[in-house]
Design a protein around this motif. Structure first.
Motif, PDB file in Angstrom:
ATOM      1  N   GLY A 120       0.802  -1.216   0.000  1.00 16.14           N
ATOM      2  CA  GLY A 120       0.000   0.000   0.000  1.00 16.14           C
ATOM      3  C   GLY A 120       0.833   1.263   0.000  1.00 16.14           C
ATOM      4  N   HIS A 121       2.030   1.197  -0.593  1.00 17.49           N
ATOM      5  CA  HIS A 121       2.985   2.304  -0.534  1.00 17.49           C
ATOM      6  C   HIS A 121       2.404   3.602  -1.092  1.00 17.49           C
ATOM      7  CE1 HIS A 121       6.688   4.561  -0.695  1.00 17.49           C
ATOM      8  NE2 HIS A 121       6.641   4.630  -2.017  1.00 17.49           N
ATOM      9  N   ARG A 122       1.764   3.513  -2.229  1.00 19.28           N
ATOM     10  CA  ARG A 122       1.162   4.690  -2.866  1.00 19.28           C
ATOM     11  C   ARG A 122      -0.136   4.271  -3.537  1.00 19.28           C
ATOM     12  NH1 ARG A 122       4.337   9.175  -3.562  1.00 19.28           N
ATOM     13  NH2 ARG A 122       3.434   9.721  -5.590  1.00 19.28           N
ATOM     14  N   VAL A 123      -0.831   5.255  -4.100  1.00 20.09           N
ATOM     15  CA  VAL A 123      -2.157   5.003  -4.654  1.00 20.09           C
ATOM     16  C   VAL A 123      -2.120   3.917  -5.713  1.00 20.09           C
ATOM     17  CG1 VAL A 123      -3.968   6.018  -6.089  1.00 20.09           C
ATOM     18  CG2 VAL A 123      -3.147   7.242  -4.062  1.00 20.09           C
ATOM     19  N   GLU A 124      -1.075   3.900  -6.553  1.00 20.68           N
ATOM     20  CA  GLU A 124      -1.052   2.907  -7.628  1.00 20.68           C
ATOM     21  C   GLU A 124      -1.006   1.482  -7.081  1.00 20.68           C
ATOM     22  OE1 GLU A 124       3.185   4.727  -7.431  1.00 20.68           O
ATOM     23  OE2 GLU A 124       1.099   5.433  -7.301  1.00 20.68           O
ATOM     24  N   VAL A 125      -0.415   1.283  -5.902  1.00 18.05           N
ATOM     25  CA  VAL A 125      -0.413  -0.041  -5.286  1.00 18.05           C
ATOM     26  C   VAL A 125      -1.792  -0.342  -4.700  1.00 18.05           C
ATOM     27  CG1 VAL A 125       0.694  -1.539  -3.589  1.00 18.05           C
ATOM     28  CG2 VAL A 125       2.040   0.192  -4.792  1.00 18.05           C
ATOM     29  N   LEU A 126      -2.395   0.643  -4.072  1.00 16.04           N
ATOM     30  CA  LEU A 126      -3.732   0.456  -3.502  1.00 16.04           C
ATOM     31  C   LEU A 126      -4.769   0.147  -4.572  1.00 16.04           C
ATOM     32  CD1 LEU A 126      -3.611   3.422  -0.981  1.00 16.04           C
ATOM     33  CD2 LEU A 126      -3.438   0.987  -0.419  1.00 16.04           C
ATOM     34  N   GLU A 127      -4.526   0.574  -5.784  1.00 16.95           N
ATOM     35  CA  GLU A 127      -5.476   0.322  -6.864  1.00 16.95           C
ATOM     36  C   GLU A 127      -5.262  -1.029  -7.534  1.00 16.95           C
ATOM     37  OE1 GLU A 127      -5.098   3.887  -9.213  1.00 16.95           O
ATOM     38  OE2 GLU A 127      -6.667   4.904  -8.043  1.00 16.95           O
ATOM     39  N   ASP A 128      -4.222  -1.756  -7.158  1.00 17.47           N
ATOM     40  CA  ASP A 128      -4.109  -3.156  -7.582  1.00 17.47           C
ATOM     41  C   ASP A 128      -5.351  -3.897  -7.091  1.00 17.47           C
ATOM     42  OD1 ASP A 128      -2.083  -5.604  -8.287  1.00 17.47           O
ATOM     43  OD2 ASP A 128      -3.288  -6.066  -6.513  1.00 17.47           O
ATOM     44  N   SER A 129      -5.959  -4.689  -7.939  1.00 20.69           N
ATOM     45  CA  SER A 129      -7.265  -5.276  -7.594  1.00 20.69           C
ATOM     46  C   SER A 129      -7.188  -6.169  -6.364  1.00 20.69           C
ATOM     47  CB  SER A 129      -7.819  -6.061  -8.785  1.00 20.69           C
ATOM     48  OG  SER A 129      -6.936  -7.115  -9.152  1.00 20.69           O
ATOM     49  N   ASN A 130      -6.101  -6.911  -6.223  1.00 23.17           N
ATOM     50  CA  ASN A 130      -5.968  -7.775  -5.052  1.00 23.17           C
ATOM     51  C   ASN A 130      -5.774  -6.961  -3.776  1.00 23.17           C
ATOM     52  OD1 ASN A 130      -6.022 -10.492  -6.276  1.00 23.17           O
ATOM     53  ND2 ASN A 130      -4.157  -9.827  -7.288  1.00 23.17           N
ATOM     54  N   VAL A 131      -4.882  -5.970  -3.837  1.00 16.66           N
ATOM     55  CA  VAL A 131      -4.614  -5.147  -2.652  1.00 16.66           C
ATOM     56  C   VAL A 131      -5.875  -4.405  -2.238  1.00 16.66           C
ATOM     57  CG1 VAL A 131      -3.264  -3.220  -1.746  1.00 16.66           C
ATOM     58  CG2 VAL A 131      -2.168  -4.931  -3.224  1.00 16.66           C
ATOM     59  N   ARG A 132      -6.550  -3.813  -3.209  1.00 17.59           N
ATOM     60  CA  ARG A 132      -7.746  -3.029  -2.880  1.00 17.59           C
ATOM     61  C   ARG A 132      -8.836  -3.911  -2.278  1.00 17.59           C
ATOM     62  NH1 ARG A 132     -10.136   1.960  -6.275  1.00 17.59           N
ATOM     63  NH2 ARG A 132     -11.927   2.433  -4.947  1.00 17.59           N
ATOM     64  N   THR A 133      -9.051  -5.071  -2.853  1.00 12.69           N
ATOM     65  CA  THR A 133     -10.072  -5.978  -2.324  1.00 12.69           C
ATOM     66  C   THR A 133      -9.748  -6.401  -0.901  1.00 12.69           C
ATOM     67  OG1 THR A 133     -10.645  -6.795  -4.519  1.00 12.69           O
ATOM     68  CG2 THR A 133     -11.202  -8.208  -2.653  1.00 12.69           C
ATOM     69  N   ILE A 134      -8.485  -6.730  -0.652  1.00 12.30           N
ATOM     70  CA  ILE A 134      -8.078  -7.163   0.685  1.00 12.30           C
ATOM     71  C   ILE A 134      -8.280  -6.046   1.703  1.00 12.30           C
ATOM     72  CG2 ILE A 134      -6.026  -7.736   2.058  1.00 12.30           C
ATOM     73  CD1 ILE A 134      -5.127  -9.445  -0.393  1.00 12.30           C
ATOM     74  N   ILE A 135      -7.918  -4.818   1.344  1.00  8.85           N
ATOM     75  CA  ILE A 135      -8.076  -3.713   2.287  1.00  8.85           C
ATOM     76  C   ILE A 135      -9.553  -3.397   2.514  1.00  8.85           C
ATOM     77  CG2 ILE A 135      -7.679  -1.245   2.630  1.00  8.85           C
ATOM     78  CD1 ILE A 135      -4.928  -1.656   1.300  1.00  8.85           C
ATOM     79  N   GLU A 136     -10.351  -3.400   1.459  1.00  8.28           N
ATOM     80  CA  GLU A 136     -11.782  -3.144   1.644  1.00  8.28           C
ATOM     81  C   GLU A 136     -12.411  -4.195   2.563  1.00  8.28           C
ATOM     82  OE1 GLU A 136     -12.763  -0.864  -2.581  1.00  8.28           O
ATOM     83  OE2 GLU A 136     -13.188  -3.005  -2.390  1.00  8.28           O
ATOM     84  N   ARG A 137     -12.098  -5.443   2.311  1.00  7.66           N
ATOM     85  CA  ARG A 137     -12.629  -6.494   3.171  1.00  7.66           C
ATOM     86  C   ARG A 137     -12.069  -6.401   4.584  1.00  7.66           C
ATOM     87  NH1 ARG A 137     -11.777 -11.884  -0.554  1.00  7.66           N
ATOM     88  NH2 ARG A 137     -13.345 -11.505  -2.185  1.00  7.66           N
ATOM     89  N   GLY A 138     -10.785  -6.016   4.681  1.00  5.96           N
ATOM     90  CA  GLY A 138     -10.162  -5.915   5.993  1.00  5.96           C
ATOM     91  C   GLY A 138     -10.791  -4.841   6.845  1.00  5.96           C
ATOM     92  N   MET A 139     -11.170  -3.731   6.245  1.00  5.49           N
ATOM     93  CA  MET A 139     -11.830  -2.674   7.005  1.00  5.49           C
ATOM     94  C   MET A 139     -13.175  -3.157   7.541  1.00  5.49           C
ATOM     95  SD  MET A 139     -10.945   0.858   4.923  1.00  5.49           S
ATOM     96  CE  MET A 139     -11.842   0.361   3.442  1.00  5.49           C
ATOM     97  N   LEU A 140     -13.940  -3.819   6.702  1.00 11.01           N
ATOM     98  CA  LEU A 140     -15.250  -4.319   7.144  1.00 11.01           C
ATOM     99  C   LEU A 140     -15.089  -5.409   8.204  1.00 11.01           C
ATOM    100  CD1 LEU A 140     -17.234  -4.536   3.777  1.00 11.01           C
ATOM    101  CD2 LEU A 140     -17.093  -2.625   5.404  1.00 11.01           C
ATOM    102  N   TRP A 141     -14.087  -6.252   8.046  1.00 12.99           N
ATOM    103  CA  TRP A 141     -13.855  -7.298   9.040  1.00 12.99           C
ATOM    104  C   TRP A 141     -13.490  -6.709  10.399  1.00 12.99           C
ATOM    105  CZ3 TRP A 141      -9.617  -8.400  12.006  1.00 12.99           C
ATOM    106  CH2 TRP A 141      -9.644  -9.624  12.703  1.00 12.99           C
ATOM    107  N   ALA A 142     -12.649  -5.686  10.389  1.00 15.52           N
ATOM    108  CA  ALA A 142     -12.190  -5.115  11.644  1.00 15.52           C
ATOM    109  C   ALA A 142     -13.272  -4.318  12.364  1.00 15.52           C
ATOM    110  CB  ALA A 142     -10.986  -4.205  11.374  1.00 15.52           C
ATOM    111  N   SER A 143     -14.190  -3.775  11.625  1.00 18.67           N
ATOM    112  CA  SER A 143     -15.188  -2.874  12.210  1.00 18.67           C
ATOM    113  C   SER A 143     -16.004  -3.545  13.292  1.00 18.67           C
ATOM    114  CB  SER A 143     -16.114  -2.362  11.106  1.00 18.67           C
ATOM    115  OG  SER A 143     -17.075  -1.481  11.646  1.00 18.67           O
ATOM    116  N   ARG A 144     -16.384  -2.756  14.281  1.00 19.58           N
ATOM    117  CA  ARG A 144     -17.231  -3.256  15.360  1.00 19.58           C
ATOM    118  C   ARG A 144     -18.454  -3.963  14.778  1.00 19.58           C
ATOM    119  NH1 ARG A 144     -17.528  -0.902  20.385  1.00 19.58           N
ATOM    120  NH2 ARG A 144     -16.816   1.110  19.572  1.00 19.58           N
TER     121      ARG A 144
END
Length: 232
Positions: free
Chosen positions: A208-232
């Motif tokens: 997730g170094h910069r936006v272009e890495v965050l826009e990788d489909s695998n990285v973005r999917t993992i982070i989106e899911r990770g946020m929802l998983w972590a949420s109360r």
């Protein structure tokens, strides 16, 4: 703020990680998933116990910087009481280096990102970009964050991480031994992990170094899911 859930985005620190642009990648996703989003440019908000008690998810993108004692205590109390904490790269795994209790909370700390051969370096961030594979572990196969995602390749900073065994690792990356390196065997570091802390959940992605890495489909999917998983 709209939405039935509350997400607090805390961003800042070293500008090379694009804290504003990077978090802006994910704010629409949070809003689409029913979160009212509050943005803060420093960790001062963590000291507001009344507000923090109602936060369902903290998304932190704060590389290095410092945190005051009351701010950390507020963050720690919120997570312990059920607030989720999620982030990527230096925004969570290289924050507040001088606060050892924060490193204990996260469970893994950036140590280095070994770069290119010295002869190939140009004096900019790309000196630290190398090709590497994110290797998914068996635990990732059925985990809601990583289900359906196989090993994938990146060309970016590869974090060498110091970690404890209380983290639940979903993926790793292995630092190779190159002719100019001073180490003598491959080193495998956690690349994606979770952690349970009191009633709270923590999610970390080292890519997730910069936006272009965050826009990788695998990285973005993992982070989106990770946020929802972590949420109360």
């Amino acid at each position: 703020m709209n939405g039935t859930k509350t997400a607090l985005v805390v961003r800042g620190g070293w500008e090379g990680h694009q804290p504003v642009e990077a978090t802006n990648v994910f704010i629409p996703f949070l809003e689409d998933n029913g979160y009212g989003v509050r943005i803060e440019e420093s960790p001062k908000i963590y000291a507001d116990a009344e507000y923090m008690a109602g936060v369902d998810l903290i998304v932190q993108c704060m590389t290095m910087s410092t945190i005051e004692r009351d701010e950390f205590q507020g963050l720690h109390a919120a997570v312990e009481n059920g607030t989720g904490l999620a982030g990527w790269h230096g925004g969570i795994a290289d924050s507040y280096r001088n606060t050892s209790d924060y490193l204990h909370l996260i469970g893994g700390q950036f140590a280095s990102h070994p770069g290119k051969h010295p002869d190939d370096r140009r004096g900019d961030q790309s000196d630290n970009y190398v090709p590497y594979t994110v290797n998914m572990l068996p635990a990732a196969a059925d985990h809601p964050i990583t289900r359906g995602i196989g090993d994938f390749d990146l060309f970016t900073e590869q974090y060498w991480v110091l970690a404890d065994d209380y983290i639940d690792v979903l993926a790793t990356s292995t630092q190779k031994v190159r002719a100019w390196d001073p180490w003598h065997r491959e080193v495998t570091s956690p690349a994606i992990w979770t952690r349970q802390w009191g009633e709270g959940r923590i999610f970390v992605s080292t890519p997730g170094h910069r936006v272009e890495v965050l826009e990788d489909s695998n990285v973005r999917t993992i982070i989106e899911r990770g946020m929802l998983w972590a949420s109360r």
